[in-house]
Design a protein around this motif. Sequence first.
Motif, short mmCIF file in Angstrom:
data_model
loop_
_atom_site.label_atom_id
_atom_site.label_comp_id
_atom_site.label_asym_id
_atom_site.label_seq_id
_atom_site.Cartn_x
_atom_site.Cartn_y
_atom_site.Cartn_z
N ASP A 432 0.83 -1.21 0.00
CA ASP A 432 0.00 0.00 0.00
C ASP A 432 0.86 1.26 0.00
O ASP A 432 0.41 2.33 -0.40
CB ASP A 432 -1.02 0.00 1.16
CG ASP A 432 -0.43 -0.40 2.50
OD1 ASP A 432 0.79 -0.67 2.58
OD2 ASP A 432 -1.20 -0.45 3.49
N GLY A 433 2.14 1.14 0.38
CA GLY A 433 3.07 2.27 0.29
C GLY A 433 3.56 2.46 -1.14
O GLY A 433 3.39 3.53 -1.74
N LEU A 457 -1.25 -5.17 -1.43
CA LEU A 457 -1.20 -5.82 -0.12
C LEU A 457 -1.25 -4.72 0.95
O LEU A 457 -0.36 -3.87 1.01
CB LEU A 457 0.09 -6.64 0.03
CG LEU A 457 0.34 -7.65 -1.10
CD1 LEU A 457 1.62 -8.42 -0.83
CD2 LEU A 457 -0.83 -8.62 -1.22
N ASP A 459 -1.26 -3.24 4.65
CA ASP A 459 -0.98 -3.34 6.09
C ASP A 459 -0.97 -1.95 6.72
O ASP A 459 -0.55 -1.81 7.87
CB ASP A 459 0.35 -4.07 6.34
CG ASP A 459 1.54 -3.28 5.83
OD1 ASP A 459 1.34 -2.41 4.95
OD2 ASP A 459 2.67 -3.52 6.28
N ALA A 461 0.99 0.39 6.33
CA ALA A 461 2.33 0.70 6.87
C ALA A 461 3.40 0.51 5.81
O ALA A 461 3.22 -0.21 4.83
CB ALA A 461 2.63 -0.24 8.05
N TYR A 462 4.53 1.16 6.06
CA TYR A 462 5.76 0.82 5.33
C TYR A 462 6.30 -0.43 6.03
O TYR A 462 7.20 -0.37 6.87
CB TYR A 462 6.74 1.99 5.38
CG TYR A 462 6.26 3.18 4.56
CD1 TYR A 462 5.99 3.04 3.20
CD2 TYR A 462 6.08 4.43 5.14
CE1 TYR A 462 5.52 4.11 2.45
CE2 TYR A 462 5.62 5.51 4.39
CZ TYR A 462 5.35 5.34 3.04
OH TYR A 462 4.89 6.40 2.29
N GLY A 463 5.67 -1.55 5.69
CA GLY A 463 5.82 -2.78 6.47
C GLY A 463 7.25 -3.27 6.58
O GLY A 463 7.67 -3.75 7.64
N PHE A 481 0.24 4.47 8.25
CA PHE A 481 -0.48 5.53 7.54
C PHE A 481 -1.91 5.09 7.25
O PHE A 481 -2.25 3.91 7.40
CB PHE A 481 0.24 5.93 6.24
CG PHE A 481 0.70 4.76 5.39
CD1 PHE A 481 -0.22 3.91 4.79
CD2 PHE A 481 2.06 4.53 5.18
CE1 PHE A 481 0.20 2.86 4.00
CE2 PHE A 481 2.48 3.46 4.38
CZ PHE A 481 1.55 2.62 3.80
MG LIG Z 1 2.52 -1.67 3.39
#
Ligand SMILES: [Mg+2]
Length: 545
Positions: A432-433, A457, A459, A461-463, A481
């Motif tokens: 998603d980032g 995908l 989450d 977040a910057y997973g 985020f």
């Molecule tokens: Mg992510």
Amino acid sequence: MNGAELIVSALENEGVEQIFGIPGEENLDVVEALRRSRIKLVLTRHEQAAAFMAATHGRLTGKPGVCLATLGPGALNLTTGAAYAALGAMPMVMITGQKGILSRKQARFQVVDIVSTMTPLTKMARQIVSPATVPSLVREAFRVAQQERPGPVHLELPEDIAREPGQDIAPVPPHPIDPPIAPRAALDRAAELIIDAKRPLIMLGAAASRPRLADALSKFVARVKIPFFNTQMGKGAVTGGSYLYIGTAALSERDYVHRAIDQADLIISIGHDTVEKPPFLMGPDGPTVLHVGYLPATVEEVFFPQAELVGDVGPSLTLLADRIEHKLPRAQALLGLRDDILAHIAEGAEESRWPPTPQRIVRDVRQAVPEDGIVCLDNGMYKIWFARNYRTHVANTLLLDNALATMGAGLPSAIMAACLNPGRRVLAVCGDGGFMMNSQETETAVRLKLNLVVLVLQDHAYGMIRWKQATDGFPDFGLTFGDPDFVAYAQAYGAKGSRVETADGLAPALEAAFAAGGVHLVVTPVDYSENKRVLVDELRANKVT
Ligand SMILES: [Mg+2]
Ligand SMILES: Cc1ncc(C[n+]2csc(CCOP(=O)(O)OP(=O)(O)O)c2C)c(N)n1
């Protein structure tokens, strides 16, 4: 012909069919020449995406992709793509505009020294100062971009040179070049090393994925019957379903595939490029590494081959196989480790947890994508899982970037793959980032009427960085985020969108998206707790014997 017409005619001469980019007023003569040419101008919504697309054209075809931008801001937006092509060894030609150089009616407005900016990012960066030099400079640009080691080239065409009338000079015709094959003495030495090895292993690196090498490489492996593993960018170079495939080195150490690597006494490293995150770490106690490459090895702290076979890799491997085939009784000494390694890697793939684990996502994607389908990854945590767990059967069917490892290239590279392969299924996989870094190109994909599925995908977040933060013992801070409603976002572009809601929902969602055609975004949550459980805790405990 003016400078612009000469450049477009030279591009036609190179067989260029499309140019990606965003023109500025300084490129308008080039745009006009393109209008009257066979070449299609494909507008993008950001120059960075145009460069990623052109680079991917080079990666997939071996022929430079071309992108176009204006001076200053437009040209600067190409720089990440230039670095992507430079580190990834992808042939690409970038053409940018500039204010006039014969007079300066706009003073320094928008003027940046782009040739200097591009110099460290390219194999060659030149300003064109006269229409007369255009045909030879374009030919040279394509030669340089394409030659091993391939990479990006930059040409700057100032607007007054573009408009300047020149003579009608014919373009320089390209001709085939056969690079030299490894010499006999080097082949004999390499053959001796392999025949003497007790536990040999083949490693396929990034250069093993050059499109023209796939056949010769597959034949070599089939003839010598030595088990092989690959680096992330070497994936798919030999049929991954082969009984000799022993894994992918997605991590530098301690993964299951390192059980084989650590026991090998000789690694025949074909096409390894040290731009990749190291697939294993060489130390004083071995193993011996034989580098096989188009160019000599680069020596690093963690990679210092003791022997080299340098030359056109395909024909050199054929001559090497002629010397060693049927003379390797110990070829499969390490093959016994294969089942165990692959069984460990496959763990968790069937789990019906919600949200799905990365292992399950990789498995479901593999189910929805046929052997010749192309999966293009952006950069995030899932890249490690795909590199490690996704099995490839055809060369260049998992495009990932383990060189610049930039976020934002997943969608543009998938757009290029879909343009080049209209009959094959193409899937972009993005976090998603990373998706949001070039999501505007959804419009480009819709406008080009591509068949393309994008899997996001989610989450929030910057997973990957969050994972590193946790494994390094830092508190969870600063890496989450909010996301847009991805389904509505896709629909706003005229694409289709769907959300995976159940543990068994991903595979059918992908299948439906492919079956429906057009551009389709599928969004699924992901359970990233596996990152720590498997990639840290389990592998830390993984005793390599
Ligand atoms: Mg992510
Ligand atoms: C252009 C760029 N910026 C920053 C990074 C550093 N970086 C690597 S992975 C990552 C997080 C990716 O997040 P996302 O796309 O959501 O994927 P996830 O890891 O969450 O699956 C970041 C910030 C990078 N590789 N490239």
